[in-house]
Design a protein around this motif. Structure first.
Motif, short mmCIF file in Angstrom:
data_model
loop_
_atom_site.label_atom_id
_atom_site.label_comp_id
_atom_site.label_asym_id
_atom_site.label_seq_id
_atom_site.Cartn_x
_atom_site.Cartn_y
_atom_site.Cartn_z
N ARG A 153 -9.66 0.40 9.13
CA ARG A 153 -10.05 1.81 9.17
C ARG A 153 -11.54 1.96 9.41
NH1 ARG A 153 -6.48 3.59 3.86
NH2 ARG A 153 -4.49 3.95 4.97
N ALA A 154 -12.31 1.09 8.81
CA ALA A 154 -13.76 1.15 9.02
C ALA A 154 -14.13 0.89 10.48
CB ALA A 154 -14.46 0.12 8.12
N ALA A 155 -13.26 0.16 11.19
CA ALA A 155 -13.51 -0.11 12.61
C ALA A 155 -13.06 1.04 13.50
CB ALA A 155 -12.78 -1.39 13.03
N GLY A 156 -12.50 2.11 12.92
CA GLY A 156 -12.14 3.29 13.70
C GLY A 156 -10.67 3.46 13.98
N LEU A 157 -9.82 2.60 13.44
CA LEU A 157 -8.38 2.73 13.68
C LEU A 157 -7.74 3.53 12.55
CD1 LEU A 157 -6.19 1.75 15.70
CD2 LEU A 157 -5.71 -0.10 14.11
N GLU A 158 -6.93 4.52 12.90
CA GLU A 158 -6.25 5.35 11.90
C GLU A 158 -4.97 4.63 11.47
OE1 GLU A 158 -4.20 9.80 11.54
OE2 GLU A 158 -5.55 9.30 13.23
N VAL A 159 -4.91 4.23 10.19
CA VAL A 159 -3.81 3.42 9.69
C VAL A 159 -3.22 4.10 8.47
CG1 VAL A 159 -3.08 1.15 8.87
CG2 VAL A 159 -4.96 1.33 10.50
N ALA A 160 -1.89 4.18 8.44
CA ALA A 160 -1.16 4.68 7.28
C ALA A 160 -0.23 3.57 6.80
CB ALA A 160 -0.35 5.92 7.64
N THR A 161 -0.12 3.44 5.48
CA THR A 161 0.73 2.39 4.91
C THR A 161 1.87 3.02 4.12
OG1 THR A 161 -0.64 2.22 2.92
CG2 THR A 161 -1.18 0.77 4.77
N GLU A 162 2.97 2.28 4.05
CA GLU A 162 4.14 2.75 3.32
C GLU A 162 4.86 1.54 2.74
OE1 GLU A 162 8.52 4.71 4.32
OE2 GLU A 162 6.89 4.83 5.79
N THR A 163 5.25 1.63 1.50
CA THR A 163 5.96 0.55 0.82
C THR A 163 7.25 1.09 0.23
OG1 THR A 163 3.88 -0.56 0.24
CG2 THR A 163 5.85 -1.21 -0.97
N THR A 164 8.34 0.44 0.56
CA THR A 164 9.65 0.81 0.02
C THR A 164 10.19 -0.34 -0.81
OG1 THR A 164 10.78 0.03 2.02
CG2 THR A 164 10.15 2.35 1.95
N GLY A 165 11.00 -0.03 -1.78
CA GLY A 165 11.50 -1.06 -2.67
C GLY A 165 10.50 -1.34 -3.77
N THR A 166 10.85 -2.27 -4.62
CA THR A 166 9.99 -2.64 -5.74
C THR A 166 9.18 -3.88 -5.38
OG1 THR A 166 11.62 -1.77 -7.29
CG2 THR A 166 9.93 -3.25 -8.17
N PRO A 167 7.84 -3.75 -5.29
CA PRO A 167 7.04 -4.94 -4.99
C PRO A 167 7.23 -6.02 -6.04
CG PRO A 167 5.75 -2.93 -4.73
CD PRO A 167 7.03 -2.53 -5.39
N ARG A 168 7.26 -7.24 -5.61
CA ARG A 168 7.47 -8.37 -6.51
C ARG A 168 6.70 -9.57 -5.97
NH1 ARG A 168 12.11 -7.97 -3.38
NH2 ARG A 168 12.70 -9.88 -2.24
N PRO A 169 6.45 -10.56 -6.84
CA PRO A 169 5.78 -11.77 -6.35
C PRO A 169 6.65 -12.46 -5.30
CG PRO A 169 5.71 -11.66 -8.75
CD PRO A 169 6.65 -10.59 -8.31
N LEU A 170 6.00 -12.94 -4.26
CA LEU A 170 6.69 -13.63 -3.17
C LEU A 170 6.29 -15.09 -3.15
CD1 LEU A 170 6.08 -10.96 -0.38
CD2 LEU A 170 8.19 -11.30 -1.65
N ALA A 171 7.14 -15.89 -2.55
CA ALA A 171 6.77 -17.29 -2.33
C ALA A 171 5.50 -17.33 -1.49
CB ALA A 171 7.91 -18.03 -1.61
N PRO A 172 4.60 -18.26 -1.75
CA PRO A 172 3.30 -18.27 -1.05
C PRO A 172 3.44 -18.25 0.47
CG PRO A 172 3.27 -19.83 -2.86
CD PRO A 172 4.68 -19.33 -2.76
N GLY A 173 4.39 -19.01 1.01
CA GLY A 173 4.55 -19.03 2.46
C GLY A 173 4.98 -17.68 3.01
N VAL A 174 5.85 -17.00 2.29
CA VAL A 174 6.32 -15.69 2.73
C VAL A 174 5.18 -14.67 2.68
CG1 VAL A 174 7.94 -13.81 2.28
CG2 VAL A 174 8.67 -16.19 2.00
N GLY A 175 4.47 -14.64 1.57
CA GLY A 175 3.36 -13.69 1.44
C GLY A 175 2.28 -13.94 2.47
N LEU A 176 1.96 -15.20 2.71
CA LEU A 176 0.93 -15.54 3.69
C LEU A 176 1.37 -15.14 5.09
CD1 LEU A 176 -1.66 -16.94 4.62
CD2 LEU A 176 -0.43 -19.12 4.55
N SER A 177 2.61 -15.44 5.47
CA SER A 177 3.10 -15.11 6.81
C SER A 177 3.15 -13.60 7.01
CB SER A 177 4.48 -15.73 7.04
OG SER A 177 4.41 -17.14 7.03
N ALA A 178 3.59 -12.87 5.99
CA ALA A 178 3.64 -11.41 6.11
C ALA A 178 2.25 -10.84 6.33
CB ALA A 178 4.29 -10.80 4.87
N TYR A 179 1.27 -11.34 5.58
CA TYR A 179 -0.11 -10.87 5.73
C TYR A 179 -0.62 -11.16 7.13
CZ TYR A 179 -5.14 -10.39 4.91
OH TYR A 179 -6.45 -10.03 5.00
#
Length: 428
Positions: A304-330
């Protein structure tokens, strides 16, 4: 090169020339780009019109010569059409028709008329040589030219005439056709090879980018796995001290667990650690924690600081993920936002994270750009990296344009709720 090798080379060349000149193989004339089949139609019309003219030119022939000339005129016109698909066979047919027609009327040619060939016959054979030169190698076309001119000189010799002025004029027309055809063929071959080289270069670039992305994934997973192996080693070392008077069997087993963990960690660092030495930038961050979706807010704030308009949305209940899954998603979200900044300036972006019982859904959608995108300095293979990360986890990645003119990236990543109990920390 000694004499024996020279003789063998000459024989091999002659054998190859004979095979190329004595063939009826099919070699269709390629379609000419946007013109399609139009040149082929023109050739057929030319053969029809000039073939009729060729027959008319020999009206002075009488008796059996008139029948021979008529057959030769039809053969020459047919040879032009045949040259569209079988150029070598068509050239032999046209050359034979030229020779026979000249011999048939050699004694009855009126004064002042072109001989041994008619003007129309020369025009037809010129087109045949042009079509031949467009398909065969230059040396084969040159050999065909020599044989054609030689057949005219042989006609002169058999007729007893001493003037070869008409053969010379025809040879100039034939030679021009061969030169033009060979030049066009060389240009077509060069373009074809350039396209092939561009395809090979693109494939090689994609393969190299994929290997680089796999190396980057391996470096990141090295940090994740190394952390957990270190935790196992430390827990195995500390466990005997948590129990008063532990049995010798327990102490021995825990010592074995720690020893195996240390050995595995050593081998892991030895094998995968070399990947870091190939990446100078990785050395400065080798002890930094690998990001997960916990740091998604910081990533979005930077974008956003670089000028891109971004909106986020989360559905479901956030929970800890396996490190590989969390890293790949990021990393998938990070690459998708980078692509939106590069290729869709002024667009609005929506990042949706969906937590499901057995999967994690990551969807990044951008609206159409509001202005033209500048040339991108990247390699253009960011989607390969995202697809590789999803495939590594047994997931799927779908990309494509939206009906509104934007672009959407959707990743479906399997999760393991039984093992996703830790977050990524610093690698020791």
């Amino acid at each position: 090169m000694d004499r024996k090798r020279l003789v063998e080379a000459v024989r091999a060349g002659a054998r190859g020339m004979r095979e190329e000149l004595w063939t009826a193989a099919r070699d269709p004339l390629p379609r000419q780009g946007a013109l399609g089949w139009l040149p082929h139609v023109h050739v057929v019309l030319f053969a029809l019109a000039v073939g009729i003219t060729n027959g008319v030119e020999y009206t002075y022939a009488a008796g059996w010569a008139k029948a021979f000339v008529a057959v030769c005129a039809v053969a020459q016109a047919g040879a032009v059409v045949m040259a569209l698909s079988r150029p070598v066979a068509a050239w032999w047919l046209s050359t034979a028709a030229l020779f026979v027609s000249a011999e048939s009327v050699g004694a009855t040619v009126p004064g002042g008329r072109v001989w041994p060939w008619s003007v129309a016959g020369i025009a037809l054979h010129t087109v045949v040589l042009l079509l031949l030169s467009l398909r065969v190698r230059p040396r084969v076309a040159a050999a065909a030219l020599v044989i054609t001119v030689g057949s005219g000189l042989l006609d002169l010799a058999l007729s007893g005439r001493s003037h070869n002025q008409d053969v010379t004029r025809a040879a100039i027309a034939f030679g021009t056709a061969v030169v033009v055809g060979a030049s066009l063929r060389a240009s077509r071959v060069a373009r074809s090879r350039l396209v092939e080289q561009e395809v090979l270069t693109a494939d090689e670039r994609a393969r190299r980018t994929l290997l680089e992305e796999r190396g980057r994934i391996a470096r990141e997973l090295h940090d994740v796995v190394a952390h957990h192996m270190s935790v196992i080693s430390i827990q195995a070392q500390v466990a005997p001290h948590l129990v008063a008077d532990p049995p010798p069997e327990l102490t021995e087993n825990l010592a074995g667990i720690r020893e195996n963990a240390v050995q595995a960690l050593t081998e892991l660092r030895r094998v995968l650690g070399v990947l870091r030495s190939a990446d100078p930038e990785a050395e400065g961050v080798r002890h930094a924690p690998q990001p997960t979706l916990d740091r998604l807010g910081d990533l979005v704030a930077n974008v956003r600081a670089a000028g891109l308009e971004v909106a986020t949305e989360t559905t479901g209940t956030p929970r800890p993920l396996a490190p590989g899954v969390g890293l790949s998603a990021y990393r998938i979200v990070q690459e998708a936002l980078s692509n939106a900044m590069r290729h869709a300036p002024g667009a609005r972006v929506r990042v949706a994270i969906g937590y499901h019982p057995a999967t994690l859904t990551v969807r990044v959608t951008n609206s159409p750009p509001t202005r033209a995108a500048p040339p991108s300095p990247g390699t253009g293979h960011g989607l390969l990296g995202m697809r590789e990360r999803a495939a590594m986890l047994g997931g799927e990645l779908a990309t494509g344009a939206t009906p509104e003119g934007g672009y959407e990236i959707t990743a479906l990543l399997p999760t393991d709720r039984t093992t996703a109990t830790h977050t990524t920390e610093d690698t020791p």
